[in-house]
Design a protein around this motif. Sequence first.
Motif, mmCIF file in Angstrom:
data_model
loop_
_atom_site.group_PDB
_atom_site.id
_atom_site.type_symbol
_atom_site.label_atom_id
_atom_site.label_comp_id
_atom_site.label_asym_id
_atom_site.label_seq_id
_atom_site.Cartn_x
_atom_site.Cartn_y
_atom_site.Cartn_z
ATOM 1 N N LYS A 162 12.200 -24.604 -36.971
ATOM 2 C CA LYS A 162 11.694 -23.382 -37.595
ATOM 3 C C LYS A 162 10.204 -23.170 -37.345
ATOM 4 O O LYS A 162 9.735 -22.043 -37.286
ATOM 5 N N THR A 163 9.444 -24.256 -37.201
ATOM 6 C CA THR A 163 8.000 -24.129 -37.047
ATOM 7 C C THR A 163 7.567 -23.846 -35.618
ATOM 8 O O THR A 163 6.473 -23.341 -35.404
ATOM 9 N N GLN A 164 8.405 -24.146 -34.627
ATOM 10 C CA GLN A 164 8.011 -23.965 -33.233
ATOM 11 C C GLN A 164 8.429 -22.594 -32.712
ATOM 12 O O GLN A 164 9.408 -22.013 -33.175
ATOM 13 N N GLN A 165 7.692 -22.096 -31.741
ATOM 14 C CA GLN A 165 8.022 -20.844 -31.083
ATOM 15 C C GLN A 165 8.948 -21.140 -29.908
ATOM 16 O O GLN A 165 8.600 -21.901 -29.006
ATOM 17 N N TRP A 166 10.124 -20.549 -29.931
ATOM 18 C CA TRP A 166 11.100 -20.769 -28.878
ATOM 19 C C TRP A 166 11.291 -19.474 -28.090
ATOM 20 O O TRP A 166 11.217 -18.385 -28.650
ATOM 21 N N PRO A 167 11.552 -19.563 -26.783
ATOM 22 C CA PRO A 167 11.838 -18.363 -26.001
ATOM 23 C C PRO A 167 13.103 -17.672 -26.504
ATOM 24 O O PRO A 167 13.972 -18.302 -27.104
ATOM 25 N N GLU A 168 13.193 -16.377 -26.266
ATOM 26 C CA GLU A 168 14.348 -15.588 -26.704
ATOM 27 C C GLU A 168 15.612 -16.117 -26.031
ATOM 28 O O GLU A 168 15.647 -16.387 -24.838
ATOM 29 N N GLY A 169 16.666 -16.281 -26.812
ATOM 30 C CA GLY A 169 17.955 -16.732 -26.276
ATOM 31 C C GLY A 169 18.127 -18.237 -26.230
ATOM 32 O O GLY A 169 19.153 -18.733 -25.762
ATOM 33 N N THR A 170 17.146 -19.008 -26.696
ATOM 34 C CA THR A 170 17.264 -20.465 -26.699
ATOM 35 C C THR A 170 18.223 -20.894 -27.800
ATOM 36 O O THR A 170 18.153 -20.409 -28.921
ATOM 37 N N MET A 171 19.130 -21.795 -27.466
ATOM 38 C CA MET A 171 20.092 -22.286 -28.448
ATOM 39 C C MET A 171 19.450 -23.384 -29.292
ATOM 40 O O MET A 171 18.723 -24.231 -28.774
ATOM 41 N N SER A 172 19.710 -23.339 -30.590
ATOM 42 C CA SER A 172 19.221 -24.365 -31.507
ATOM 43 C C SER A 172 20.316 -24.673 -32.518
ATOM 44 O O SER A 172 21.380 -24.061 -32.510
ATOM 45 N N TYR A 173 20.047 -25.631 -33.406
ATOM 46 C CA TYR A 173 21.047 -25.995 -34.412
ATOM 47 C C TYR A 173 21.377 -24.830 -35.336
ATOM 48 O O TYR A 173 22.483 -24.692 -35.812
ATOM 49 N N THR A 174 20.399 -23.958 -35.605
ATOM 50 C CA THR A 174 20.628 -22.871 -36.545
ATOM 51 C C THR A 174 21.179 -21.622 -35.884
ATOM 52 O O THR A 174 21.583 -20.694 -36.574
ATOM 53 N N SER A 175 21.216 -21.561 -34.551
ATOM 54 C CA SER A 175 21.678 -20.351 -33.883
ATOM 55 C C SER A 175 23.147 -20.396 -33.480
ATOM 56 O O SER A 175 23.661 -19.413 -32.972
ATOM 57 N N PHE A 176 23.810 -21.504 -33.672
ATOM 58 C CA PHE A 176 25.226 -21.593 -33.310
ATOM 59 C C PHE A 176 26.074 -20.888 -34.357
ATOM 60 O O PHE A 176 25.887 -21.072 -35.551
ATOM 61 N N ASN A 177 27.018 -20.093 -33.906
ATOM 62 C CA ASN A 177 27.981 -19.443 -34.790
ATOM 63 C C ASN A 177 29.362 -19.945 -34.411
ATOM 64 O O ASN A 177 29.812 -19.742 -33.276
ATOM 65 N N ALA A 178 30.029 -20.594 -35.321
ATOM 66 C CA ALA A 178 31.360 -21.125 -35.048
ATOM 67 C C ALA A 178 32.403 -20.039 -35.277
ATOM 68 O O ALA A 178 32.302 -19.258 -36.219
ATOM 69 N N PRO A 179 33.421 -19.980 -34.431
ATOM 70 C CA PRO A 179 34.487 -19.002 -34.650
ATOM 71 C C PRO A 179 35.337 -19.425 -35.837
ATOM 72 O O PRO A 179 35.309 -20.597 -36.261
#
Length: 114
Positions: A38-55
């Motif tokens: 959350k504290t770091q700046q990531w490029p747009e579209g980078t996958m992280s633990y919080t960006s995964f959406n499970a079906p």
Amino acid sequence: MSEEPPKIRFKNPQYSYIEPGGKKHVFKSLKQILAVEKTQQWPEGTMSYTSFNAPPSLRPPKKYSDISGLIAPYTDPHSKLRYANSEEYTVVKTLPSDIVAGYLALRGASSIVG
């Protein structure tokens, strides 16, 4: 002759590991990893633990007994309470309607339609 038992890495109370090169590695919890992300700046579209959406799951949800909390393969047709075995069924049959309504409310089911 007293031999020392071998030291096991996963039983280290500091949760650290010294690599063969001498570098010490400290393991982080998932909460720590999420805080760093959350504290770091990531490029747009980078996958992280919080960006995964499970079906949604394809498996049917498990149903649990209203009496014991065990997996319940049976449902009483009159009270709509779930039960796991014959002993629980005898308990379900003896419950008054206000208690049955309370169990159904705890589960979030609709009330009894008589």
